[in-house]
Design a protein around this motif. Structure first.
Motif, PDB file in Angstrom:
ATOM      1  N   UNK A  33       0.865  -1.186   0.000  1.00  0.00           N
ATOM      2  CA  UNK A  33       0.000   0.000   0.000  1.00  0.00           C
ATOM      3  C   UNK A  33       0.893   1.224   0.000  1.00  0.00           C
ATOM      4  N   UNK A  34       1.482   1.521  -1.139  1.00  0.00           N
ATOM      5  CA  UNK A  34       2.382   2.667  -1.236  1.00  0.00           C
ATOM      6  C   UNK A  34       1.607   3.882  -1.724  1.00  0.00           C
ATOM      7  N   UNK A  35       2.021   5.050  -1.258  1.00  0.00           N
ATOM      8  CA  UNK A  35       1.363   6.295  -1.646  1.00  0.00           C
ATOM      9  C   UNK A  35       1.933   6.750  -2.979  1.00  0.00           C
ATOM     10  N   UNK A  36       1.068   6.787  -4.004  1.00  0.00           N
ATOM     11  CA  UNK A  36       1.568   7.083  -5.327  1.00  0.00           C
ATOM     12  C   UNK A  36       0.639   7.925  -6.156  1.00  0.00           C
ATOM     13  N   UNK A  37       0.529   7.594  -7.430  1.00  0.00           N
ATOM     14  CA  UNK A  37      -0.147   8.413  -8.422  1.00  0.00           C
ATOM     15  C   UNK A  37      -1.643   8.549  -8.135  1.00  0.00           C
ATOM     16  N   UNK A  38      -2.308   7.446  -7.839  1.00  0.00           N
ATOM     17  CA  UNK A  38      -3.745   7.473  -7.580  1.00  0.00           C
ATOM     18  C   UNK A  38      -4.043   6.677  -6.321  1.00  0.00           C
ATOM     19  N   UNK A  39      -4.692   7.330  -5.370  1.00  0.00           N
ATOM     20  CA  UNK A  39      -5.216   6.636  -4.191  1.00  0.00           C
ATOM     21  C   UNK A  39      -6.407   7.437  -3.687  1.00  0.00           C
ATOM     22  N   UNK A  40      -7.497   7.375  -4.455  1.00  0.00           N
ATOM     23  CA  UNK A  40      -8.684   8.167  -4.137  1.00  0.00           C
ATOM     24  C   UNK A  40      -9.176   7.843  -2.730  1.00  0.00           C
ATOM     25  N   UNK A  41      -9.555   8.898  -2.015  1.00  0.00           N
ATOM     26  CA  UNK A  41     -10.030   8.712  -0.653  1.00  0.00           C
ATOM     27  C   UNK A  41      -8.960   8.242   0.303  1.00  0.00           C
ATOM     28  N   UNK A  42      -7.692   8.280  -0.133  1.00  0.00           N
ATOM     29  CA  UNK A  42      -6.571   7.763   0.672  1.00  0.00           C
ATOM     30  C   UNK A  42      -6.864   6.344   1.152  1.00  0.00           C
ATOM     31  N   UNK A  43      -7.499   5.548   0.289  1.00  0.00           N
ATOM     32  CA  UNK A  43      -7.926   4.205   0.678  1.00  0.00           C
ATOM     33  C   UNK A  43      -6.748   3.341   1.116  1.00  0.00           C
ATOM     34  N   UNK A  44      -5.680   3.341   0.322  1.00  0.00           N
ATOM     35  CA  UNK A  44      -4.518   2.541   0.675  1.00  0.00           C
ATOM     36  C   UNK A  44      -3.751   3.105   1.852  1.00  0.00           C
ATOM     37  N   UNK A  45      -3.601   4.433   1.872  1.00  0.00           N
ATOM     38  CA  UNK A  45      -2.837   5.063   2.950  1.00  0.00           C
ATOM     39  C   UNK A  45      -3.489   4.852   4.309  1.00  0.00           C
ATOM     40  N   UNK A  46      -4.809   5.059   4.385  1.00  0.00           N
ATOM     41  CA  UNK A  46      -5.511   4.878   5.656  1.00  0.00           C
ATOM     42  C   UNK A  46      -5.472   3.408   6.081  1.00  0.00           C
ATOM     43  N   UNK A  47      -5.578   2.504   5.106  1.00  0.00           N
ATOM     44  CA  UNK A  47      -5.498   1.078   5.422  1.00  0.00           C
ATOM     45  C   UNK A  47      -4.124   0.723   5.986  1.00  0.00           C
ATOM     46  N   UNK A  48      -3.066   1.261   5.364  1.00  0.00           N
ATOM     47  CA  UNK A  48      -1.712   0.998   5.854  1.00  0.00           C
ATOM     48  C   UNK A  48      -1.507   1.576   7.249  1.00  0.00           C
ATOM     49  N   UNK A  49      -2.019   2.789   7.465  1.00  0.00           N
ATOM     50  CA  UNK A  49      -1.904   3.406   8.792  1.00  0.00           C
ATOM     51  C   UNK A  49      -2.637   2.568   9.844  1.00  0.00           C
ATOM     52  N   UNK A  50      -3.810   2.071   9.470  1.00  0.00           N
ATOM     53  CA  UNK A  50      -4.568   1.214  10.390  1.00  0.00           C
ATOM     54  C   UNK A  50      -3.749  -0.015  10.782  1.00  0.00           C
ATOM     55  N   UNK A  51      -3.126  -0.654   9.808  1.00  0.00           N
ATOM     56  CA  UNK A  51      -2.386  -1.883  10.083  1.00  0.00           C
ATOM     57  C   UNK A  51      -1.174  -1.627  10.971  1.00  0.00           C
ATOM     58  N   UNK A  52      -0.424  -0.552  10.667  1.00  0.00           N
ATOM     59  CA  UNK A  52       0.783  -0.291  11.456  1.00  0.00           C
ATOM     60  C   UNK A  52       0.455   0.208  12.858  1.00  0.00           C
ATOM     61  N   UNK A  53      -0.699   0.847  13.024  1.00  0.00           N
ATOM     62  CA  UNK A  53      -1.090   1.334  14.347  1.00  0.00           C
ATOM     63  C   UNK A  53      -1.796   0.257  15.174  1.00  0.00           C
ATOM     64  N   UNK A  54      -2.493  -0.640  14.479  1.00  0.00           N
ATOM     65  CA  UNK A  54      -3.321  -1.635  15.169  1.00  0.00           C
ATOM     66  C   UNK A  54      -2.535  -2.888  15.525  1.00  0.00           C
ATOM     67  N   UNK A  55      -1.530  -3.210  14.728  1.00  0.00           N
ATOM     68  CA  UNK A  55      -0.736  -4.419  14.959  1.00  0.00           C
ATOM     69  C   UNK A  55       0.733  -4.024  15.164  1.00  0.00           C
ATOM     70  N   UNK A  56       1.416  -4.763  16.015  1.00  0.00           N
ATOM     71  CA  UNK A  56       2.834  -4.495  16.244  1.00  0.00           C
ATOM     72  C   UNK A  56       3.610  -4.692  14.945  1.00  0.00           C
ATOM     73  N   UNK A  57       4.439  -3.720  14.613  1.00  0.00           N
ATOM     74  CA  UNK A  57       5.220  -3.768  13.369  1.00  0.00           C
ATOM     75  C   UNK A  57       6.706  -3.786  13.680  1.00  0.00           C
ATOM     76  N   UNK A  58       7.431  -4.645  12.986  1.00  0.00           N
ATOM     77  CA  UNK A  58       8.885  -4.736  13.116  1.00  0.00           C
ATOM     78  C   UNK A  58       9.490  -4.542  11.734  1.00  0.00           C
TER      79      UNK A  58
END
Length: 311
Positions: A33-58
């Motif tokens: 879920x990389x931030x790039x040319x098209x991500x309407x509604x920040x669908x990918x960005x918000x999803x990635x933020x949810x995953x990194x905030x909700x689950x422990x990331x290493x």
């Protein structure tokens, strides 16, 4: 081509632990879920933020962004405080190891889309896929569509093999669109014999430039079904409800914008009723186009609260 391993580094301790944890049950899924040319509604960005905030990331792998980004075309943000530079929003592109709600490890590739050296970048991701025996790579982003926020969000699924997306309806025929690094990644992985797929969530045209958590929720629900991972998309429901309430508040404040949404609803419902017929869309000559509706909605939003949009 240069050696792709030159543009990223791997934390070998994290890699060793990951290999040990996945040795018995197969490799981890890779979500990108990389931030790039098209991500309407920040669908990918918000999803990635949810995953990194909700689950422990290493952190597993870190890309050398100096070799991949054009800083002059996409300048990072800095903060100037009185008489000093106090903060720098340092760009990053990395692969993290996360564990889902049931403790199953998976990989998340997130950060900024490379501006240059796409083939080298894609080859580097291939090395990671093959080193850790990734069975499936899944991407997420949003695309703007002429659909109302009052109807279920559509999703375009795409994959390297037909059976990966057999449960999804195709919304498009053959179209040509500007390329993205994520699309090239899926394309190349397919040619290299690796399973890859993605979900493009249909975000209402007039919400494309805002954060629309409902799109991320729908995206994660689809990823969850495709991978079997427990990603807890329901955690996004409060943010989605809040955004929807704000949109409704603005719609109710204008008869003009209410008419725009009603026209979109009619267009959406006409399409839904005609699925499966030879003529997929009934006569819509009297309905405004998606661009006309989007432009009218954006003009309305520009007049509200000094130009602040919904969400």
């Amino acid at each position: 081509m240069r050696d792709p391993s030159e543009i990223y580094t791997v934390d070998e301790d994290v890699a060793r632990e990951l290999s040990e944890r996945t040795a018995a049950g197969g490799g981890p899924m890779l979500l990108h879920m990389v931030r790039g040319f098209v991500d309407a509604g920040a669908a990918g960005q918000v999803a990635a933020d949810h995953l990194t905030e909700h689950f422990d990331a290493t952190r597993l792998a870190t890309f050398d962004v100096d070799q991949l980004l054009d800083y002059r075309s996409r300048r990072p943000t800095m903060t100037f405080d009185a008489a000093t530079w106090s903060d720098y929003d340092e760009p990053s592109l990395a692969v993290d190891v996360l564990r889902d709600g049931e403790g199953v490890p998976f990989l998340l590739l997130h950060g900024l889309e490379p501006d240059v050296q796409w083939e080298l970048y894609v080859a580097a991701v291939r090395q990671i896929v093959e080193r850790f025996d990734v069975p499936l790579t899944v991407g997420v982003h949003g695309i703007p569509m002429g659909a109302p926020h009052t109807r279920p969000l559509g999703v375009t699924a795409h994959g390297t093999r037909p059976d990966l997306i057999a449960d999804h309806v195709s919304w498009f025929g053959t179209v040509q669109v500007p390329a993205s690094a994520s699309a090239v990644l899926e394309y190349r992985l397919g040619h290299w014999g690796h399973d890859a797929m993605g979900f493009a969530v249909h975000v209402p045209h007039y919400l494309a430039q805002t954060s629309y958590p409902q799109a991320s929720l729908v995206a994660l629900e689809n990823v969850q079904r495709a991978t079997g991972l427990d990603l807890d998309p329901a955690a996004l429901e409060p943010a989605a409800a809040q955004a929807t309430a704000e949109i409704e508040r603005q719609v109710e404040g204008s008869a003009e914008i209410g008419a725009v949404v009603a026209a979109l609803e009619e267009q959406y419902d006409t399409f839904s009723r005609s699925i499966g017929r030879t003529n997929l869309l009934a006569d819509t000559r009297n309905l405004p186009t998606a661009d006309e509706l989007g432009a009218e909605f954006e003009r309305f939003l520009a007049q509200q609260q000094g130009g602040d949009g919904p969400g």
